[in-house]
Design a protein around this motif. Structure first.
Motif, PDB file in Angstrom:
ATOM      1  N   ILE A   1      10.062 -53.994 -14.713  1.00 48.88           N
ATOM      2  CA  ILE A   1       8.661 -54.314 -14.443  1.00 48.88           C
ATOM      3  C   ILE A   1       8.543 -55.382 -13.366  1.00 48.88           C
ATOM      4  O   ILE A   1       7.713 -55.282 -12.454  1.00 48.88           O
ATOM      5  CB  ILE A   1       7.958 -54.762 -15.750  1.00 48.88           C
ATOM      6  CG1 ILE A   1       7.842 -53.574 -16.693  1.00 48.88           C
ATOM      7  CG2 ILE A   1       6.590 -55.364 -15.464  1.00 48.88           C
ATOM      8  CD1 ILE A   1       7.396 -53.939 -18.099  1.00 48.88           C
ATOM      9  N   VAL A   2       9.406 -56.407 -13.428  1.00 50.31           N
ATOM     10  CA  VAL A   2       9.374 -57.476 -12.435  1.00 50.31           C
ATOM     11  C   VAL A   2       9.742 -56.936 -11.056  1.00 50.31           C
ATOM     12  O   VAL A   2       9.102 -57.285 -10.055  1.00 50.31           O
ATOM     13  CB  VAL A   2      10.295 -58.629 -12.862  1.00 50.31           C
ATOM     14  CG1 VAL A   2      10.500 -59.617 -11.733  1.00 50.31           C
ATOM     15  CG2 VAL A   2       9.735 -59.328 -14.088  1.00 50.31           C
ATOM     16  N   VAL A   3      10.749 -56.099 -10.994  1.00 56.96           N
ATOM     17  CA  VAL A   3      11.189 -55.560  -9.708  1.00 56.96           C
ATOM     18  C   VAL A   3      10.113 -54.658  -9.098  1.00 56.96           C
ATOM     19  O   VAL A   3       9.885 -54.678  -7.889  1.00 56.96           O
ATOM     20  CB  VAL A   3      12.520 -54.784  -9.883  1.00 56.96           C
ATOM     21  CG1 VAL A   3      12.850 -53.966  -8.651  1.00 56.96           C
ATOM     22  CG2 VAL A   3      13.638 -55.766 -10.193  1.00 56.96           C
ATOM     23  N   ARG A   4       9.418 -53.889  -9.924  1.00 60.04           N
ATOM     24  CA  ARG A   4       8.383 -52.970  -9.426  1.00 60.04           C
ATOM     25  C   ARG A   4       7.113 -53.702  -8.994  1.00 60.04           C
ATOM     26  O   ARG A   4       6.330 -53.171  -8.248  1.00 60.04           O
ATOM     27  CB  ARG A   4       8.018 -51.935 -10.485  1.00 60.04           C
ATOM     28  CG  ARG A   4       9.148 -51.055 -10.936  1.00 60.04           C
ATOM     29  CD  ARG A   4       9.673 -50.170  -9.888  1.00 60.04           C
ATOM     30  NE  ARG A   4       8.700 -49.156  -9.520  1.00 60.04           N
ATOM     31  CZ  ARG A   4       8.850 -48.335  -8.496  1.00 60.04           C
ATOM     32  NH1 ARG A   4       9.922 -48.405  -7.761  1.00 60.04           N
ATOM     33  NH2 ARG A   4       7.940 -47.457  -8.210  1.00 60.04           N
ATOM     34  N   SER A   5       6.917 -54.929  -9.484  1.00 60.72           N
ATOM     35  CA  SER A   5       5.685 -55.659  -9.160  1.00 60.72           C
ATOM     36  C   SER A   5       5.699 -56.215  -7.753  1.00 60.72           C
ATOM     37  O   SER A   5       6.649 -56.609  -7.219  1.00 60.72           O
ATOM     38  CB  SER A   5       5.487 -56.815 -10.141  1.00 60.72           C
ATOM     39  OG  SER A   5       5.319 -56.312 -11.433  1.00 60.72           O
TER      40      SER A   5
ATOM     41  N   GLY B   1       1.347 -54.947  -8.668  1.00 63.29           N
ATOM     42  CA  GLY B   1       0.882 -55.109 -10.035  1.00 63.29           C
ATOM     43  C   GLY B   1       0.820 -53.832 -10.846  1.00 63.29           C
ATOM     44  O   GLY B   1       0.530 -53.852 -12.021  1.00 63.29           O
ATOM     45  N   SER B   2       1.072 -52.696 -10.225  1.00 65.50           N
ATOM     46  CA  SER B   2       1.039 -51.443 -10.974  1.00 65.50           C
ATOM     47  C   SER B   2       2.465 -51.016 -11.299  1.00 65.50           C
ATOM     48  O   SER B   2       3.415 -51.446 -10.665  1.00 65.50           O
ATOM     49  CB  SER B   2       0.334 -50.347 -10.173  1.00 65.50           C
ATOM     50  OG  SER B   2       1.105 -50.011  -9.044  1.00 65.50           O
ATOM     51  N   THR B   3       2.576 -50.180 -12.294  1.00 67.96           N
ATOM     52  CA  THR B   3       3.893 -49.671 -12.670  1.00 67.96           C
ATOM     53  C   THR B   3       3.896 -48.161 -12.499  1.00 67.96           C
ATOM     54  O   THR B   3       2.871 -47.516 -12.642  1.00 67.96           O
ATOM     55  CB  THR B   3       4.239 -50.022 -14.127  1.00 67.96           C
ATOM     56  OG1 THR B   3       3.201 -49.533 -14.971  1.00 67.96           O
ATOM     57  CG2 THR B   3       4.356 -51.523 -14.324  1.00 67.96           C
ATOM     58  N   ASN B   4       5.062 -47.627 -12.152  1.00 72.61           N
ATOM     59  CA  ASN B   4       5.145 -46.177 -11.998  1.00 72.61           C
ATOM     60  C   ASN B   4       5.438 -45.526 -13.345  1.00 72.61           C
ATOM     61  O   ASN B   4       5.595 -46.196 -14.363  1.00 72.61           O
ATOM     62  CB  ASN B   4       6.189 -45.807 -10.940  1.00 72.61           C
ATOM     63  CG  ASN B   4       7.598 -46.151 -11.355  1.00 72.61           C
ATOM     64  OD1 ASN B   4       7.850 -46.646 -12.442  1.00 72.61           O
ATOM     65  ND2 ASN B   4       8.539 -45.897 -10.469  1.00 72.61           N
TER      66      ASN B   4
ATOM     67  N   LEU C   1      15.225 -56.496 -22.142  1.00 75.74           N
ATOM     68  CA  LEU C   1      15.471 -57.239 -20.910  1.00 75.74           C
ATOM     69  C   LEU C   1      15.530 -56.316 -19.694  1.00 75.74           C
ATOM     70  O   LEU C   1      15.033 -56.662 -18.618  1.00 75.74           O
ATOM     71  CB  LEU C   1      16.770 -58.054 -21.031  1.00 75.74           C
ATOM     72  CG  LEU C   1      16.718 -59.227 -22.003  1.00 75.74           C
ATOM     73  CD1 LEU C   1      18.111 -59.846 -22.163  1.00 75.74           C
ATOM     74  CD2 LEU C   1      15.713 -60.265 -21.542  1.00 75.74           C
ATOM     75  N   LEU C   2      16.122 -55.143 -19.870  1.00 76.61           N
ATOM     76  CA  LEU C   2      16.156 -54.179 -18.774  1.00 76.61           C
ATOM     77  C   LEU C   2      14.751 -53.700 -18.426  1.00 76.61           C
ATOM     78  O   LEU C   2      14.406 -53.540 -17.245  1.00 76.61           O
ATOM     79  CB  LEU C   2      17.045 -52.988 -19.140  1.00 76.61           C
ATOM     80  CG  LEU C   2      18.534 -53.259 -19.174  1.00 76.61           C
ATOM     81  CD1 LEU C   2      19.282 -52.043 -19.732  1.00 76.61           C
ATOM     82  CD2 LEU C   2      19.051 -53.604 -17.796  1.00 76.61           C
ATOM     83  N   THR C   3      13.929 -53.470 -19.435  1.00 72.90           N
ATOM     84  CA  THR C   3      12.546 -53.057 -19.201  1.00 72.90           C
ATOM     85  C   THR C   3      11.791 -54.157 -18.475  1.00 72.90           C
ATOM     86  O   THR C   3      11.059 -53.891 -17.511  1.00 72.90           O
ATOM     87  CB  THR C   3      11.857 -52.731 -20.532  1.00 72.90           C
ATOM     88  OG1 THR C   3      12.596 -51.688 -21.181  1.00 72.90           O
ATOM     89  CG2 THR C   3      10.431 -52.274 -20.318  1.00 72.90           C
ATOM     90  N   LEU C   4      11.953 -55.394 -18.918  1.00 77.62           N
ATOM     91  CA  LEU C   4      11.289 -56.516 -18.275  1.00 77.62           C
ATOM     92  C   LEU C   4      11.734 -56.655 -16.822  1.00 77.62           C
ATOM     93  O   LEU C   4      10.913 -56.876 -15.931  1.00 77.62           O
ATOM     94  CB  LEU C   4      11.601 -57.783 -19.059  1.00 77.62           C
ATOM     95  CG  LEU C   4      10.710 -58.984 -18.821  1.00 77.62           C
ATOM     96  CD1 LEU C   4       9.274 -58.645 -19.205  1.00 77.62           C
ATOM     97  CD2 LEU C   4      11.200 -60.157 -19.626  1.00 77.62           C
TER      98      LEU C   4
END
Length: 55
Positions: free
Chosen positions: A51-55, A3-6, A45-48
């Motif tokens: 975020i999904v991949v990092r979660s 749930g965190s982002t780098n 879309l790339l940002t989204l």
């Protein structure tokens, strides 16, 4: 940590938000440019996806 982002994902989000402001200002000032909006959608879309991949 789930749930965190780098830092790079946060930077990408800030870049996307800043780009939205710039594209909107350009549209208000000089008129719409489809390529700018297309580029912003792709960036969003790339940002989204990041975020999904990092979660």
């Amino acid at each position: 940590m789930p749930g965190s982002t780098n830092g790079s994902t946060k930077t990408m989000g800030a870049l996307t938000a800043g780009t939205l402001v710039l594209v909107t200002a350009y549209t208000v000032t000089l008129g719409s440019n489809g390529w700018l909006w297309f580029g912003w959608v792709v960036l969003g879309l790339l940002t989204l996806a990041a975020i999904v991949v990092r979660s």
